[in-house]
Motif scaffolding. Structure first.
Motif, short mmCIF file in Angstrom:
data_model
loop_
_atom_site.label_atom_id
_atom_site.label_comp_id
_atom_site.label_asym_id
_atom_site.label_seq_id
_atom_site.Cartn_x
_atom_site.Cartn_y
_atom_site.Cartn_z
N GLU A 267 0.83 -1.20 0.00
CA GLU A 267 0.00 0.00 0.00
C GLU A 267 0.87 1.26 0.00
O GLU A 267 1.91 1.31 0.65
CB GLU A 267 -0.91 0.01 1.23
N ASP A 269 0.66 5.83 0.00
CA ASP A 269 -0.22 6.95 0.31
C ASP A 269 -0.51 7.74 -0.95
O ASP A 269 -0.12 7.35 -2.06
CB ASP A 269 0.37 7.81 1.44
N LEU A 275 3.55 2.72 2.68
CA LEU A 275 3.08 2.66 4.06
C LEU A 275 3.65 1.45 4.77
O LEU A 275 3.74 0.36 4.21
CB LEU A 275 1.55 2.60 4.09
N ASN A 277 4.22 -0.33 9.08
CA ASN A 277 3.93 -0.21 10.51
C ASN A 277 5.13 0.40 11.23
O ASN A 277 6.07 0.89 10.60
CB ASN A 277 3.51 -1.56 11.10
N THR A 282 5.29 -3.66 5.60
CA THR A 282 4.14 -3.24 4.82
C THR A 282 2.99 -4.21 5.03
O THR A 282 3.08 -5.14 5.83
CB THR A 282 4.50 -3.18 3.33
N ARG A 294 9.68 5.51 2.62
CA ARG A 294 8.63 5.21 3.59
C ARG A 294 7.79 6.44 3.90
O ARG A 294 8.30 7.54 4.09
CB ARG A 294 9.26 4.67 4.88
N ALA A 295 6.49 6.25 3.97
CA ALA A 295 5.55 7.33 4.23
C ALA A 295 5.66 7.83 5.66
O ALA A 295 6.01 7.07 6.58
CB ALA A 295 4.12 6.86 3.95
N ASN A 296 5.34 9.11 5.83
CA ASN A 296 5.17 9.72 7.15
C ASN A 296 6.44 9.73 7.99
O ASN A 296 6.38 9.64 9.22
CB ASN A 296 4.04 9.02 7.92
#
Length: 334
Positions: A267, A269, A275, A277, A282, A294-296
């Motif tokens: 997944e 964004d 995305l 954990n 993933t 990596r997101a965020n």
């Protein structure tokens, strides 16, 4: 196909990829690393990042990612853990698929196949370059010398006491200008949309007025400065007028190298970042992501390292639990 099934495959040779490799090797796991093909390397941030000034201990390096990574690889290859690493020099990965037993099959850029129980994807991102007269070449001498930059946290301090411009046309470009103006009180600040229609929110329009930020909407036809030394001095517009600027930031977004992640079903964004954990795993079991991809997360060397360590320690815990369970079963203690 490789006769050996590796514990871990690390895809990518930048800051995250090298830290993932180092941590995996030192955890005493079998790691195969794919640093990327020449094409992969050419379009990576690692290739274009020169001086790193916002991290202790990096100031001596002319290329702040590439040189430490090379030293780390050489150290591994001379250490007592050298047999834990298979370094696939000059190769990237073109395909990753999941086998029925949950492991992964990887195909490198020469068509060779490998198997690994876990994958850590560290293919990163690249900044979108501005085009002048349909070419990125005019900006490159200055980007290489870091008088045109992309990362505020890495290089924002360069604008201290300098006439500064931001190349971009969205509210994001204005926020870059505002932060630099507030932090370093630049003598002047300009937004250059390079012929694009400004897409500014009402909030940033107010800030443009408050900070006396000048907006130039004409197309840029030339970058002025000393190309040999890489010192930008300003820009020439289509009308013939010029703007003095001793330093610039580019705020045009990023290219996210997420093709392998999307192909396997991971997944992403809305911007394409993958995305994961808290350990970087993933939605695809045992498929991890670390670094700028990596997101965020912050797009920094030290955060890339931290993400890689978290992922590799999580993988090692899984490997040890599996071995422990097998040991207890073999001794009739399970």
């Amino acid at each position: 196909m490789s006769s050996e099934k590796f514990d871990i495959a690390v895809i990518g040779g930048g800051a995250a990829g090298m830290m993932a490799t180092l941590r995996g090797v030192l955890n005493n796991d079998k790691v195969v690393m794919f640093p990327g093909s020449p094409r992969d390397k050419k379009r990576s941030r690692e290739k274009w990042v020169y001086k790193v000034e916002n991290m202790p201990g990096t100031h001596k390096y002319k290329k702040g990612i590439e040189e430490p990574n090379r030293e780390t690889l050489e150290w591994i290859q001379e250490s007592e853990f050298k047999d834990n690493l298979t370094f696939v020099k000059g190769k990237g990965v073109t395909e990753v698929t999941k086998n029925d037993d949950g492991s992964f099959k990887l195909i490198d850029s020469d068509g060779s196949e490998y198997e690994a129980s876990y994958v850590v994807l560290c293919t990163g991102i690249m900044d979108v370059q501005p085009h002048f007269n349909d070419s990125i070449k005019p900006i490159l001498p200055f980007a290489n010398a870091q008088t045109v930059d992309y990362c505020l946290r890495c290089d924002g301090h360069h604008v201290y006491d300098k006439h500064t411009s931001i190349i971009g046309h969205t509210s994001g470009a204005v926020w870059v200008a505002v932060m630099l103006k507030e932090r370093y009180n630049t003598p002047s600040m300009s937004i250059l949309t390079n012929g694009e229609t400004p897409d500014f929110s009402d909030e940033v329009k107010t800030l443009i007025k408050a900070y006396n930020i000048e907006v130039f909407t004409e197309k840029i036809v030339d970058v002025l400065g000393d190309r040999k030394e890489g010192q930008v001095q300003g820009y020439k517009f289509a009308s013939g007028r010029t703007l003095e600027s001793a330093f610039s930031f580019v705020s045009l977004g990023t290219i996210v190298y997420n093709e392998l992640a999307k192909a396997i079903g991971a997944e992403v964004d809305e911007r394409g970042y993958v995305l994961g954990n808290e350990k970087g795993e993933t939605n695809i079991e045992n498929f991890y992501v670390a670094g700028d991809l990596r997101a965020n997360k912050k797009k920094q060397i030290y955060t890339a390292w931290d993400m890689a360590v978290d992922s590799l320690d999580d993988i090692n815990a899984k490997i040890r639990r599996k071995k422990r369970a097998a040991l207890l079963t073999s001794k009739g203690l399970a």
